[in-house]
Design a protein around this motif. Structure first.
Motif, short mmCIF file in Angstrom:
data_model
loop_
_atom_site.label_atom_id
_atom_site.label_comp_id
_atom_site.label_asym_id
_atom_site.label_seq_id
_atom_site.Cartn_x
_atom_site.Cartn_y
_atom_site.Cartn_z
N SER A 1 3.24 -1.50 4.46
CA SER A 1 3.62 -0.40 3.36
C SER A 1 4.95 -0.15 4.07
O SER A 1 5.37 -0.81 4.91
N ASN B 1 -0.52 7.80 -3.03
CA ASN B 1 -0.40 7.92 -4.90
C ASN B 1 0.73 8.59 -5.49
O ASN B 1 1.31 9.59 -5.01
N SER C 1 -3.35 -1.04 -3.42
CA SER C 1 -4.03 0.02 -3.52
C SER C 1 -3.04 1.46 -3.01
O SER C 1 -1.73 1.59 -2.47
N GLU C 2 -3.39 2.73 -3.07
CA GLU C 2 -2.41 3.60 -2.92
C GLU C 2 -3.67 4.97 -2.32
O GLU C 2 -4.63 4.63 -2.53
N SER C 3 -3.11 6.20 -1.34
CA SER C 3 -4.10 6.60 -1.14
C SER C 3 -2.96 7.88 -0.56
O SER C 3 -1.65 7.88 -1.00
N SER C 4 -3.62 8.88 0.14
CA SER C 4 -3.41 10.34 -0.08
C SER C 4 -2.76 10.49 1.59
O SER C 4 -2.65 11.69 1.65
N GLN C 5 -3.47 10.06 2.11
CA GLN C 5 -3.83 10.02 3.50
C GLN C 5 -3.21 8.26 4.52
O GLN C 5 -3.35 7.97 4.44
N PHE D 1 -5.12 6.58 6.73
CA PHE D 1 -5.81 6.18 5.53
C PHE D 1 -5.08 4.04 5.51
O PHE D 1 -5.49 3.40 5.50
N ILE D 2 -3.96 4.67 5.31
CA ILE D 2 -2.78 3.37 4.72
C ILE D 2 -2.83 2.62 6.16
O ILE D 2 -2.44 1.82 5.92
N ILE E 1 0.73 -1.52 0.13
CA ILE E 1 0.14 -0.33 -0.42
C ILE E 1 0.89 1.54 0.27
O ILE E 1 1.25 1.47 1.04
N MET F 1 -5.60 0.80 6.89
CA MET F 1 -5.52 -0.87 5.32
C MET F 1 -3.89 -1.93 6.23
O MET F 1 -4.65 -3.18 5.49
#
Length: 297
Positions: free
Chosen positions: A238, A195, A219-223, A226-227, A192, A230
């Motif tokens: 991650s 982004n 998956s990718e995220s900007s937070q 939230f990572i 993870i 996950m």
């Protein structure tokens, strides 16, 4: 024609609506419509196509918009420079912040600066390092925090934090009891990542390539928070900066990376060969004096 005509025209172009532009400017819709009509009569062209359902610029309108924005920016710079010459300690500073960092210390320094200069206001824009650099190039931001290395021909900078990245896994993961790990051992793991607006994404991908594989991104995220959720939900592992991994509220385990060790170096950047207001220059000097380069064990 005066500068107000151009400002009103720019606002209508931005919103594609006389009504919304008028609301934004706190004036009546008939007033802004009349100003635009006067501008069209003075220039001898139609600026907007009004027959369609949505207001759109004509060809002439697009040409004039480019010039209007240049004139408006020049007028604003003129006012800023005049204020500086008069010694007015006021202004507005636009700063880009990546949501990936622990911003507490930075915000505290901002608060100290505000106590000294209460008439200076701030706009804080959260975004990835790539978007922050783009914002500074396009003069939408005065300064921002990014990950080094950066384009030295475009930016001045000073570094203020350097630290290692760590692998973060749920406590039930087969690697959870490891103290350190070679990066190549992650070649079959689902990851993870932040982004692609984040320079950290490039840094991790490059390190994985150096170790002989491409990361399997689930998956990718900007937070970062939230990572963390996950990871706890066992969607994958991650790779995060040490300080960020320490902020996670979830029950996770962090593992030191060796061969190759991955680090990030945070810096504040601002554009070269570009006018900086008194407020922005004073803030940069103040902040540089209070930030020190640090690292994690």
């Amino acid at each position: 024609m005066d500068i107000r005509h151009l400002k009103y025209f720019i606002e209508v172009s931005k919103f594609n609506s006389f009504t919304r532009a008028a609301d934004h400017l706190f004036i009546s819709q008939p007033t802004i419509s009349k100003m635009i009509k006067n501008l069209e009569e003075e220039l001898g062209v139609d600026l907007f196509e009004r027959s369609r359902k949505q207001l759109t610029l004509t060809d002439a309108g697009r040409v004039i918009l480019d010039q209007a924005q240049t004139i408006d920016k020049a007028f604003n710079n003129l006012q800023t420079e005049l204020d500086d010459l008069l010694g007015l300690q006021k202004g507005h500073i636009r700063i880009g912040l990546p949501p990936i960092m622990d911003a507490d210390h930075f915000i505290n320094i901002l608060g100290e600066f505000h106590q000294l200069y209460p008439n200076i206001t701030f706009q804080l824009v959260e975004n990835g390092a790539k978007k922050i650099e783009e914002g500074i190039r396009e003069e939408n931001l005065d300064a921002g925090i990014t990950v080094l290395p950066t384009e030295e021909e475009d930016f001045h900078y000073f570094s203020f934090m350097r630290e290692e990245l760590r692998v973060v896994v749920p406590p039930t993961h087969k690697l959870a009891d490891r103290k350190q790990i070679r990066l190549e051992e992650l070649k079959d793991e689902q990851m993870i990542l932040f982004n692609k607006d984040f320079a950290l994404n490039d840094r991790i991908t490059a390190a994985c390539k150096e170790a002989g594989f491409l990361p399997k991104v689930v998956s990718e995220s900007s937070q970062w928070d939230f990572i963390g959720k996950m990871i706890a939900a066992k969607l994958g592992l991650s790779i995060l900066p040490y300080s960020v991994s320490e902020l996670l509220k979830e029950d996770v385990r962090t593992i030191k990376i060796i061969k190759p060790k991955i680090e990030w170096d945070l810096a504040i950047i601002w554009r070269k060969n570009h006018y900086l207001s008194y407020a922005a220059k004073e803030w940069l000097t103040f902040t540089q004096e209070r930030l020190t380069i640090g690292s994690t064990p």
